[in-house]
Design a protein around this motif. Structure first.
Motif, short mmCIF file in Angstrom:
data_model
loop_
_atom_site.label_atom_id
_atom_site.label_comp_id
_atom_site.label_asym_id
_atom_site.label_seq_id
_atom_site.Cartn_x
_atom_site.Cartn_y
_atom_site.Cartn_z
N LEU A 160 -29.65 25.01 10.33
CA LEU A 160 -28.26 24.36 10.77
C LEU A 160 -27.24 25.09 11.77
O LEU A 160 -26.18 24.78 11.95
CB LEU A 160 -27.66 23.91 9.55
N GLU A 161 -27.94 26.15 12.40
CA GLU A 161 -27.11 27.21 13.30
C GLU A 161 -26.59 26.45 14.45
O GLU A 161 -25.43 26.92 14.64
CB GLU A 161 -28.03 28.33 13.83
N HIS A 162 -26.99 25.47 14.86
CA HIS A 162 -26.73 24.78 16.24
C HIS A 162 -25.24 24.20 15.84
O HIS A 162 -24.38 23.89 16.77
CB HIS A 162 -27.58 23.92 16.69
N TYR A 163 -25.08 23.81 14.56
CA TYR A 163 -23.46 23.33 14.28
C TYR A 163 -22.49 24.39 14.36
O TYR A 163 -21.21 24.14 14.12
CB TYR A 163 -23.53 22.67 12.92
N LEU A 164 -22.80 25.74 14.15
CA LEU A 164 -21.77 26.80 13.86
C LEU A 164 -20.72 26.68 14.98
O LEU A 164 -19.68 26.95 14.90
CB LEU A 164 -22.45 28.05 13.46
N PRO A 165 -21.11 26.85 16.25
CA PRO A 165 -20.24 26.89 17.37
C PRO A 165 -19.17 26.06 17.32
O PRO A 165 -18.04 26.13 17.94
CB PRO A 165 -21.33 26.97 18.69
N ALA A 166 -19.51 24.86 16.99
CA ALA A 166 -18.33 23.67 16.95
C ALA A 166 -17.59 23.86 15.85
O ALA A 166 -16.72 22.63 15.81
CB ALA A 166 -19.36 22.37 17.09
N ILE A 167 -17.66 24.82 14.93
CA ILE A 167 -16.59 24.90 13.84
C ILE A 167 -15.32 25.68 14.27
O ILE A 167 -15.44 26.71 14.70
CB ILE A 167 -17.46 25.68 12.63
N HIS A 168 -14.40 25.18 14.47
CA HIS A 168 -13.15 25.66 14.93
C HIS A 168 -12.02 25.86 13.70
O HIS A 168 -11.14 26.60 13.80
CB HIS A 168 -12.54 24.90 15.84
N VAL A 169 -12.34 25.14 12.43
CA VAL A 169 -11.46 25.36 11.44
C VAL A 169 -11.73 26.71 10.81
O VAL A 169 -12.81 27.37 10.82
CB VAL A 169 -11.41 24.23 10.20
N PRO A 170 -10.55 27.44 10.19
CA PRO A 170 -11.09 28.68 9.59
C PRO A 170 -11.86 28.36 8.41
O PRO A 170 -12.29 27.51 7.66
CB PRO A 170 -9.51 29.17 8.73
N LEU A 171 -12.65 29.61 7.96
CA LEU A 171 -13.90 29.67 6.93
C LEU A 171 -13.70 30.94 6.21
O LEU A 171 -13.31 31.95 6.71
CB LEU A 171 -15.16 29.79 7.58
N HIS A 220 -26.62 28.49 2.87
CA HIS A 220 -28.05 28.78 3.77
C HIS A 220 -27.69 28.08 5.22
O HIS A 220 -27.39 26.72 5.19
CB HIS A 220 -29.39 28.26 2.97
N VAL A 221 -27.94 28.72 6.21
CA VAL A 221 -27.99 28.17 7.49
C VAL A 221 -29.52 28.35 8.12
O VAL A 221 -29.73 27.73 9.12
CB VAL A 221 -27.04 28.89 8.59
N PHE A 222 -30.43 28.83 7.59
CA PHE A 222 -31.91 28.89 7.82
C PHE A 222 -32.53 29.40 6.59
O PHE A 222 -32.11 29.82 5.48
CB PHE A 222 -32.10 29.90 8.97
N GLY A 266 -18.70 21.40 11.50
CA GLY A 266 -19.36 21.42 12.74
C GLY A 266 -19.90 20.01 13.80
O GLY A 266 -20.00 20.17 14.68
N GLY A 267 -19.97 19.05 12.69
CA GLY A 267 -20.70 17.78 13.23
C GLY A 267 -19.77 16.61 13.16
O GLY A 267 -20.31 15.56 13.86
N VAL A 268 -18.70 16.67 12.49
CA VAL A 268 -17.78 15.79 12.53
C VAL A 268 -16.21 16.08 13.02
O VAL A 268 -15.71 17.13 12.46
CB VAL A 268 -17.52 14.87 10.98
N TYR A 269 -15.80 15.29 13.67
CA TYR A 269 -14.37 15.50 14.14
C TYR A 269 -13.60 14.96 13.04
O TYR A 269 -13.44 13.64 12.94
CB TYR A 269 -13.95 14.92 15.63
N ASP A 270 -12.91 15.91 12.03
CA ASP A 270 -12.31 15.09 10.94
C ASP A 270 -10.89 16.18 10.93
O ASP A 270 -10.90 17.10 10.41
CB ASP A 270 -13.07 15.51 9.57
N PRO A 271 -9.97 15.45 11.47
CA PRO A 271 -8.70 16.28 11.31
C PRO A 271 -7.92 16.36 10.10
O PRO A 271 -7.10 17.36 9.89
CB PRO A 271 -7.74 15.40 12.38
N GLN A 324 -27.38 35.63 5.90
CA GLN A 324 -26.71 34.34 6.06
C GLN A 324 -25.36 34.33 6.45
O GLN A 324 -24.87 33.54 7.29
CB GLN A 324 -27.07 33.49 4.55
N VAL A 325 -24.68 35.24 5.77
CA VAL A 325 -23.14 35.60 6.27
C VAL A 325 -23.02 36.04 7.59
O VAL A 325 -22.03 35.61 8.21
CB VAL A 325 -22.59 36.45 4.93
N GLU A 326 -24.01 37.00 7.99
CA GLU A 326 -23.76 37.53 9.45
C GLU A 326 -23.83 36.32 10.11
O GLU A 326 -23.33 36.39 11.51
CB GLU A 326 -24.88 38.69 9.53
N ALA A 327 -24.85 35.44 10.16
CA ALA A 327 -25.18 34.55 11.33
C ALA A 327 -23.87 33.49 11.41
O ALA A 327 -23.54 33.12 12.48
CB ALA A 327 -26.42 33.75 10.83
#
Length: 263
Positions: free
Chosen positions: A189-200, A133-135, A117-122, A215-218
């Motif tokens: 680290l939830e503020h990084y999640l919306p910027a994640i566009h690769v599959p998880l 953990h995200v919180f 979510g924080g690095v543009y890495d193609p 944690q999973v739900e968030a």
């Protein structure tokens, strides 16, 4: 692992291992260890991943663990953020990785999410998290306090010393003391999640002693890309050891989907 050595990243000497095809021959699965982990603690998982996916597998030990350089304690509150945003990109560069899937356990899973979510890495085509953990939750802190008792009274130091050697105190207190500090309660680290566009692929044991399904739900609710969320039965905090066949199957299917590579 088939090939082992050391990388010099900034001031740190980091141990690493590689199994399977090299980075120009196949995608690379990058293993990111937990808060008390290191290269050796993956055991035979890298070789099993190679067999299941046909990909190369690269793992390294973060500074302060295993055979890597020690760090000065206390660790900063944002130590996983610094690893994800500063160190991990340099590691991927240093070993020439061209196409990657990040696979992280616990702290390593959090690092994978922050990087995605924080690095543009193609190069990164997807990420797998196990018990990330995200919180901070109350159950997380209770589990970490229980680990402190195990360290002091139940031989945890001796068991970890087999893997961390002279770094054993650095590894344990760099994790345990940091998470139990009062100022760590709002770590998030939830503020990084919306910027994640690769599959998880997001996995967690139903009986995880360090986190709840929240944690999973968030992650599933806030991530910007597709998410396959799995709660594993008869599994606590370490899916690799507690449900190895299920984990290997899920990862193999996910890797095939995001890279087109079949074993």
């Amino acid at each position: 692992m088939e090939q082992q050595g050391y990388l010099q990243i900034d001031e740190a000497r980091l141990e690493y291992g590689w199994s399977g095809p090299g980075p120009t021959q196949a995608p690379t699965l990058v293993l990111l260890h937990e808060g008390l982990g290191c290269l050796a603690q993956w055991r035979d998982f890298p070789e099993r991943l190679v067999a299941a996916t046909g990909c190369g597998v690269f793992a390294y030990t973060r500074a302060g663990y295993g055979g890597s350089s020690p760090v000065t304690l206390p660790r900063p509150k944002d130590y996983v953020h610094r690893e994800a945003l500063g160190v991990l990109p340099q590691v991927l560069d240093a070993v020439g990785i061209e196409t990657a899937v990040l696979i992280g356990h616990s702290d390593g899973g959090s690092i994978a999410l922050i990087h995605a979510g924080g690095v543009y890495d193609p190069r990164v085509r997807g990420a797998v998290t196990m018990a990330a953990h995200v919180f901070v939750e109350d159950v997380t802190l209770a589990g970490i306090r229980a680990a402190r008792v195990a360290w002091e009274q139940r031989g945890l130091r001796e068991r970890l010393a087999k893997y961390h050697g002279d770094n054993v105190d650095c590894a344990f207190f760099g994790w345990n003391d940091t998470w139990l500090r009062a100022d760590f309660a709002d770590w998030n680290l939830e503020h990084y999640l919306p910027a994640i566009h690769v599959p998880l692929l997001v996995m967690q044991g139903i009986d995880d002693e360090y986190g709840t399904p929240r944690q999973v739900e968030a992650i599933a609710a806030q991530t910007g890309g597709p998410v396959d969320a799995r709660l594993l039965e008869n599994c606590a905090h370490n899916p690799v050891r507690e449900q190895p066949e299920q984990v290997l199957g899920l990862i193999a299917d996910f890797v095939h989907e995001v890279t087109g590579r079949a074993a």
